[in-house]
Design a protein around this motif. Structure first.
Motif, short mmCIF file in Angstrom:
data_model
loop_
_atom_site.label_atom_id
_atom_site.label_comp_id
_atom_site.label_asym_id
_atom_site.label_seq_id
_atom_site.Cartn_x
_atom_site.Cartn_y
_atom_site.Cartn_z
N THR A 207 0.91 -1.25 -0.05
CA THR A 207 0.01 -0.20 -0.17
C THR A 207 0.97 1.27 -0.01
N LEU A 208 0.64 2.18 -0.93
CA LEU A 208 1.42 3.46 -1.02
C LEU A 208 1.31 4.16 0.12
N ALA A 209 2.40 4.62 0.78
CA ALA A 209 2.18 5.69 1.77
C ALA A 209 2.63 7.16 1.42
N LYS A 210 3.67 7.16 0.60
CA LYS A 210 4.00 8.50 0.08
C LYS A 210 5.10 8.41 -0.88
N ILE A 211 4.95 9.64 -1.81
CA ILE A 211 5.84 9.28 -3.02
C ILE A 211 6.29 10.88 -2.93
#
Length: 244
Positions: A207-211
């Motif tokens: 799951t993406l947390a930050k980019i």
């Protein structure tokens, strides 16, 4: 392809003279952003993929990590890492990062700094990382930005007088190997689009947390005028994801 330029004596000597090789993390322009993506490391078991001289491994232990395992293909890199490390809770292992095979849920955090754009099979690596992470564990990685890797030349388009006019992007959706020049040598990197990086991570169970595409701050621009080039095009892509 598992290429190992760093055990070439001439190449390694040039790499060892780079500011980030001499000055460590604080001399790496992307470090402050990378550090901001890391979870609390106190008491955590950490895996570093492409550990190089071991800077991130030692940082993790300074932050209270219970243990750190550093993986790198280069014998030269690991020899230097061991020379710079005096900590029995940091273990260095020589192997391609693509070949990692650890126990299920063995690590709390996996990190990788500027190594994965040398890996051909990104999806397979992501699945291996997911397997060895505990539920809720975090994977933080940095790579060269797809805008930077799209063309093998990795250079500006210049005017006749030598002015940097713009950063050319072509063949963006043609993913695969690029033979670039780095420290005077041909080096194979693997270009992937931004959507491929994100979708492969999601499909691998993350799951993406930050980019971050590392936009230089005012402070960075004041400290080093060279960062003004990074306002014109992104050089780094940094991602933080977690295993649900």
């Amino acid at each position: 392809m598992k290429e190992n330029k760093y055990d070439n004596a001439v190449f390694f000597e040039k790499y060892s003279a780079m500011p980030r090789s001499v000055g460590g993390l604080e001399s790496a322009g992307e470090w402050q952003t990378f550090r901001s993506l890391l979870p609390v490391l106190d008491g955590k078991k950490v895996l570093d993929l492409g550990c190089g001289f071991g800077w991130h491994c030692r940082y993790a232990r300074e932050q209270g990590a219970a243990s750190v395992t550093g993986i790198d293909l280069s014998d030269n890199m690991l020899q230097r890492a061991r020379e710079m490390t005096n900590d029995p809770l940091i273990e260095y292992i020589q192997m391609p990062i693509e070949d990692i095979s650890f126990g299920e849920g063995e690590f709390d955090t996996v990190i990788s700094s500027l190594a994965i754009h040398y890996v051909e099979q990104f999806g397979d690596l992501c699945r291996r990382v997911n397997d060895c992470l505990k539920n809720g564990g975090q994977f933080v990685l940095s790579v060269e930005h797809p805008v930077f890797t799209a063309l093998a030349a990795q250079d500006w388009h210049y005017s006749q007088s030598g002015e940097k006019l713009h950063w050319p992007v072509d063949g963006y959706h043609l993913e695969g190997a690029r033979t670039a020049r780095f420290l005077g040598e041909n080096v194979v990197k693997y270009h992937r689009t931004l959507s491929t990086y994100l979708n492969v991570l999601l499909e691998s169970g993350f799951t993406l947390a930050k980019i971050s595409e590392l936009q230089p701050t005012t402070e960075m621009l004041e400290q080093d005028p060279a960062w003004h080039e990074e306002v014109r095009r992104p050089m780094f892509l940094l991602l933080s994801v977690f295993k649900a």
